[in-house]
Write an enzyme that holds these catalytic residues in place. Structure first.
Site, PDB file in Angstrom:
ATOM      1  N   CYS A 188       1.005  -1.141  -0.032  1.00 20.19           N
ATOM      2  CA  CYS A 188       0.024   0.044   0.132  1.00 20.19           C
ATOM      3  C   CYS A 188       0.891   1.265   0.052  1.00 20.19           C
ATOM      4  CB  CYS A 188      -0.974  -0.069   1.229  1.00 20.19           C
ATOM      5  SG  CYS A 188      -0.334   0.001   2.684  1.00 20.19           S
ATOM      6  N   HIS A 220      -3.327   1.104   6.766  1.00 20.45           N
ATOM      7  CA  HIS A 220      -3.298   0.922   5.300  1.00 20.45           C
ATOM      8  C   HIS A 220      -3.594   2.333   4.733  1.00 20.45           C
ATOM      9  CE1 HIS A 220      -4.243  -0.618   1.170  1.00 20.45           C
ATOM     10  NE2 HIS A 220      -5.522  -0.086   1.296  1.00 20.45           N
ATOM     11  N   HIS A 245      -5.528   1.785  -4.436  1.00 13.27           N
ATOM     12  CA  HIS A 245      -4.820   1.398  -3.432  1.00 13.27           C
ATOM     13  C   HIS A 245      -4.391  -0.035  -3.738  1.00 13.27           C
ATOM     14  CE1 HIS A 245      -8.339  -0.815  -1.125  1.00 13.27           C
ATOM     15  NE2 HIS A 245      -8.616  -0.597  -2.354  1.00 13.27           N
TER      16      HIS A 245
END
EC number: 3.4.-.-
Length: 211
Positions: free
Chosen positions: A127, A175, A187
């Protein structure tokens, strides 16, 4: 013949003065002042009329500078500044907007790429590897981990998100993704999901930052 020409000249002067009044000089001419040239466009006819420049409201008559050329140098400074400064303000805002969109465009080219723990591209990403890589494409260096990115950027409210902002999710900002506009984020989620674009509601929102 000489008398006839003088009569024509007087008639012309009166016609020109009447034309100037019809354009908006409806008030009485102010006290004696320096004469200004009044021109009838397209005719080559002109006459000097004393004090016409001081007529109240004359500057507001559309196209009056074509009739009284000397008024063209008397434009209101405030109005002129507004015309000149407005594009400059827009030009100053443009780089930030275009940079954010360039970050989104870079990230979008990698949609479908595989997730890889610790990977920073260009073929696989985790990420924060994706966010770091996308920012590097526009010459920006940002922290490597999701927590560091969420902590070091300038905080942005959910309602103020702009394309290119970094959005953090889950407790502890574990994240991150790149806000792509219209309520979506690009993402790299996990090993079972290739790099993709989802709604912000797909995951619990934590915070957002801008670099």
């Amino acid at each position: 013949m000489g008398k006839h020409r003088r009569n024509n000249s007087n008639a012309t002067r009166k016609a020109v003065a009447a034309s100037a009044v019809a354009l908006g000089a409806t008030a009485a001419i102010a006290s004696p002042a320096q004469a200004a040239e009044v021109v009838v466009p397209g005719t080559g006819i002109s006459v000097d009329i004393a004090g016409i420049e001081t007529t109240p409201g004359l500057n507001n008559v559309p196209g009056i500078d074509q009739w009284i050329p000397s008024l063209s140098s008397q434009a209101a400074p405030t109005a002129y500044a507004a015309v000149i400064d407005a594009p400059a303000a827009e030009a100053q805002a443009a780089p930030a907007a275009s940079t954010g969109q360039a970050i989104v465009d870079a990230a979008r080219t990698k949609i479908g790429s595989p997730y890889g723990w610790g990977a920073t591209g260009p073929n696989a990403f985790d990420c924060s590897g994706l966010t770091s890589w996308a920012y590097s494409q526009v010459g920006k260096s940002i922290p490597r981990t999701s927590q560091a990115q969420a902590a070091q950027g300038t905080p942005v409210a959910y309602s103020d998100l702009q394309a290119g902002d970094i959005v953090a999710f889950y407790s502890g900002a574990t994240h991150v993704g790149i806000y792509s506009g219209h309520g979506t984020v690009i993402h790299a989620l996990n090993s079972s999901t290739p790099l993709s674009e989802h709604s912000l509601d797909y995951m619990p929102f934590h915070s957002a930052v801008r670099f």
